[in-house]
Design a protein around this motif. Structure first.
Motif, PDB file in Angstrom:
ATOM      1  N   TYR A 129       0.828  -1.205   0.000  1.00 12.60           N
ATOM      2  CA  TYR A 129       0.000   0.000   0.000  1.00 12.60           C
ATOM      3  C   TYR A 129       0.864   1.258   0.000  1.00 12.60           C
ATOM      4  CZ  TYR A 129      -4.164  -2.797   0.806  1.00 12.60           C
ATOM      5  OH  TYR A 129      -5.188  -3.688   0.674  1.00 12.60           O
ATOM      6  N   TYR A 130       1.938   1.253   0.797  1.00 13.74           N
ATOM      7  CA  TYR A 130       2.831   2.414   0.825  1.00 13.74           C
ATOM      8  C   TYR A 130       3.485   2.633  -0.537  1.00 13.74           C
ATOM      9  CZ  TYR A 130       2.482   2.037   5.934  1.00 13.74           C
ATOM     10  OH  TYR A 130       2.032   1.974   7.219  1.00 13.74           O
ATOM     11  N   LEU A 131       3.919   1.549  -1.181  1.00 17.00           N
ATOM     12  CA  LEU A 131       4.568   1.665  -2.490  1.00 17.00           C
ATOM     13  C   LEU A 131       3.587   2.133  -3.562  1.00 17.00           C
ATOM     14  CD1 LEU A 131       6.826  -1.527  -2.416  1.00 17.00           C
ATOM     15  CD2 LEU A 131       7.528   0.846  -2.118  1.00 17.00           C
ATOM     16  N   THR A 132       2.306   1.785  -3.399  1.00 15.46           N
ATOM     17  CA  THR A 132       1.282   2.260  -4.336  1.00 15.46           C
ATOM     18  C   THR A 132       1.159   3.778  -4.270  1.00 15.46           C
ATOM     19  OG1 THR A 132       0.036   0.202  -4.133  1.00 15.46           O
ATOM     20  CG2 THR A 132      -1.162   2.118  -4.976  1.00 15.46           C
ATOM     21  N   ILE A 133       1.187   4.321  -3.060  1.00 13.43           N
ATOM     22  CA  ILE A 133       1.119   5.780  -2.903  1.00 13.43           C
ATOM     23  C   ILE A 133       2.346   6.438  -3.533  1.00 13.43           C
ATOM     24  CG2 ILE A 133       1.043   7.672  -1.236  1.00 13.43           C
ATOM     25  CD1 ILE A 133      -0.354   5.757   0.706  1.00 13.43           C
ATOM     26  N   ILE A 134       3.528   5.861  -3.285  1.00 13.41           N
ATOM     27  CA  ILE A 134       4.763   6.417  -3.850  1.00 13.41           C
ATOM     28  C   ILE A 134       4.732   6.368  -5.375  1.00 13.41           C
ATOM     29  CG2 ILE A 134       7.253   6.031  -4.044  1.00 13.41           C
ATOM     30  CD1 ILE A 134       7.160   5.082  -1.100  1.00 13.41           C
ATOM     31  N   LYS A 135       4.207   5.281  -5.937  1.00  9.72           N
ATOM     32  CA  LYS A 135       4.088   5.166  -7.389  1.00  9.72           C
ATOM     33  C   LYS A 135       3.211   6.286  -7.950  1.00  9.72           C
ATOM     34  CE  LYS A 135       2.022   2.267 -10.967  1.00  9.72           C
ATOM     35  NZ  LYS A 135       0.971   3.254 -11.290  1.00  9.72           N
ATOM     36  N   LYS A 136       2.104   6.560  -7.286  1.00 12.31           N
ATOM     37  CA  LYS A 136       1.213   7.616  -7.762  1.00 12.31           C
ATOM     38  C   LYS A 136       1.883   8.987  -7.708  1.00 12.31           C
ATOM     39  CE  LYS A 136      -3.439   5.753  -7.153  1.00 12.31           C
ATOM     40  NZ  LYS A 136      -3.812   6.042  -8.549  1.00 12.31           N
ATOM     41  N   ILE A 137       2.658   9.226  -6.660  1.00 15.88           N
ATOM     42  CA  ILE A 137       3.308  10.523  -6.501  1.00 15.88           C
ATOM     43  C   ILE A 137       4.381  10.737  -7.557  1.00 15.88           C
ATOM     44  CG2 ILE A 137       4.769  11.909  -4.979  1.00 15.88           C
ATOM     45  CD1 ILE A 137       3.342  10.618  -2.600  1.00 15.88           C
ATOM     46  N   PHE A 138       5.189   9.717  -7.841  1.00 14.83           N
ATOM     47  CA  PHE A 138       6.377   9.896  -8.677  1.00 14.83           C
ATOM     48  C   PHE A 138       6.188   9.492 -10.133  1.00 14.83           C
ATOM     49  CE2 PHE A 138       8.133   9.969  -4.452  1.00 14.83           C
ATOM     50  CZ  PHE A 138       9.175  10.883  -4.537  1.00 14.83           C
ATOM     51  N   PHE A 139       5.312   8.536 -10.418  1.00 13.39           N
ATOM     52  CA  PHE A 139       5.269   7.979 -11.762  1.00 13.39           C
ATOM     53  C   PHE A 139       3.967   8.248 -12.522  1.00 13.39           C
ATOM     54  CE2 PHE A 139       8.209   5.292  -9.310  1.00 13.39           C
ATOM     55  CZ  PHE A 139       9.365   5.470 -10.069  1.00 13.39           C
ATOM     56  N   ASP A 140       2.918   8.660 -11.831  1.00 15.03           N
ATOM     57  CA  ASP A 140       1.664   8.966 -12.520  1.00 15.03           C
ATOM     58  C   ASP A 140       1.651  10.423 -12.951  1.00 15.03           C
ATOM     59  OD1 ASP A 140       1.034   6.413 -11.968  1.00 15.03           O
ATOM     60  OD2 ASP A 140      -0.773   6.816 -10.803  1.00 15.03           O
ATOM     61  N   LYS A 141       0.912  10.688 -14.001  1.00  9.72           N
ATOM     62  CA  LYS A 141       0.784  12.059 -14.494  1.00  9.72           C
ATOM     63  C   LYS A 141      -0.241  12.799 -13.646  1.00  9.72           C
ATOM     64  CE  LYS A 141      -0.278  14.728 -18.639  1.00  9.72           C
ATOM     65  NZ  LYS A 141      -0.720  14.674 -20.062  1.00  9.72           N
ATOM     66  N   ASN A 142       0.111  14.011 -13.243  1.00  8.57           N
ATOM     67  CA  ASN A 142      -0.823  14.751 -12.393  1.00  8.57           C
ATOM     68  C   ASN A 142      -1.904  15.443 -13.227  1.00  8.57           C
ATOM     69  OD1 ASN A 142      -0.289  17.756 -12.810  1.00  8.57           O
ATOM     70  ND2 ASN A 142       1.784  17.046 -12.360  1.00  8.57           N
ATOM     71  N   ASP A 143      -3.013  15.751 -12.565  1.00  6.27           N
ATOM     72  CA  ASP A 143      -4.144  16.397 -13.215  1.00  6.27           C
ATOM     73  C   ASP A 143      -4.256  17.869 -12.820  1.00  6.27           C
ATOM     74  OD1 ASP A 143      -5.090  13.997 -14.457  1.00  6.27           O
ATOM     75  OD2 ASP A 143      -5.821  13.339 -12.506  1.00  6.27           O
ATOM     76  N   TYR A 144      -3.146  18.443 -12.378  1.00 11.70           N
ATOM     77  CA  TYR A 144      -3.174  19.816 -11.885  1.00 11.70           C
ATOM     78  C   TYR A 144      -2.575  20.791 -12.901  1.00 11.70           C
ATOM     79  CZ  TYR A 144      -4.101  17.827  -7.285  1.00 11.70           C
ATOM     80  OH  TYR A 144      -4.660  17.151  -6.234  1.00 11.70           O
ATOM     81  N   THR A 145      -3.152  21.946 -12.979  1.00 10.01           N
ATOM     82  CA  THR A 145      -2.571  23.066 -13.712  1.00 10.01           C
ATOM     83  C   THR A 145      -2.660  24.295 -12.823  1.00 10.01           C
ATOM     84  OG1 THR A 145      -4.713  23.524 -14.762  1.00 10.01           O
ATOM     85  CG2 THR A 145      -3.125  22.186 -16.013  1.00 10.01           C
ATOM     86  N   LEU A 146      -1.680  25.171 -12.937  1.00  8.37           N
ATOM     87  CA  LEU A 146      -1.663  26.364 -12.103  1.00  8.37           C
ATOM     88  C   LEU A 146      -2.860  27.246 -12.427  1.00  8.37           C
ATOM     89  CD1 LEU A 146       0.017  27.875  -9.971  1.00  8.37           C
ATOM     90  CD2 LEU A 146       1.154  29.064 -11.852  1.00  8.37           C
TER      91      LEU A 146
END
Length: 217
Positions: A129-146
């Motif tokens: 579960y911890y590694l899943t969170i880390i994967k999302k933070i570092f390897f997934d594309k974010n949906d944010y724009t300034l």
């Protein structure tokens, strides 16, 4: 006692990091909506099952999905959170590894073999579960724009004290930063988690003193 100390400071660090990440995202738009609008939308979709997420204004990060790609927004906070999560998972040479190793060694030495196996199994499951969170933070594309209203932020402000103007200031986007006290606290705890292997005497000594005081050993 050592396990309780290291787990407490790791939890404190994770708590401060999640709060800091959440409020830092208020400068961004999530899939065309503000972070607050996205939270309200998620609440409506899940409906009554999400009663525990009603306090929208005071809990910026409510879903793991909101952390997607945060590394590309703030690499330093992302790295600090990753180190803390790795410590929870018991990855050496972080402080969490030594806490689990001491607990398991003591259990095995006292003949609690089955309990130790259960502890190792549950530790492996939690690490996924911890590694899943880390994967999302570092390897997934974010949906944010300034936020477009902040991209070209350049406003004049006033510093006032006792109804008198002290100085005029110019506010820009890069002036919106984490408070020095919060960043210092996160930095110190992250360094303790990371560099414990080089300074074990202080924390272990504190654990011994607490054990003596609490249990009169």
């Amino acid at each position: 006692m050592f396990y309780l100390i290291q787990y407490s400071i790791s939890n404190l660090n994770a708590f401060m990091l999640i709060l800091t990440i959440g409020y830092s995202l208020y400068c961004y738009i999530y899939n065309g909506n503000s972070l607050e609008d996205k939270e309200k939308e998620n609440s409506k979709e899940i409906g009554d099952k999400k009663e525990n997420l009603q306090d929208l204004n005071n809990s910026p990060i409510q879903l793991i999905d909101q952390l997607k790609g945060y590394y590309y927004i703030n690499p330093v906070l992302s790295l600090s959170l990753a180190i803390t999560l790795f410590s929870f998972a018991g990855i050496p040479p972080l402080i969490g590894f030594f806490g689990k190793q001491m607990i398991l060694s003591a259990a095995i030495d006292n003949g609690y073999i089955f309990m130790s196996l259960v502890a190792i199994l549950t530790s492996v499951i939690s690490a996924v579960y911890y590694l899943t969170i880390i994967k999302k933070i570092f390897f997934d594309k974010n949906d944010y724009t300034l936020n477009e209203q902040l991209e070209s932020l350049d406003a004049d402000g006033l510093v006032a004290e006792e109804n008198s103007i002290v100085e005029k200031v110019n506010i820009k986007m890069n002036h919106i930063v984490i408070s020095s006290s919060l960043s210092l606290s996160i930095s110190i705890i992250t360094l303790i988690i990371t560099l414990f292997i080089f300074i074990p005497e202080e924390v272990l000594g504190l654990a011994n003193i607490l054990a003596l005081l609490l249990f009169n050993v």
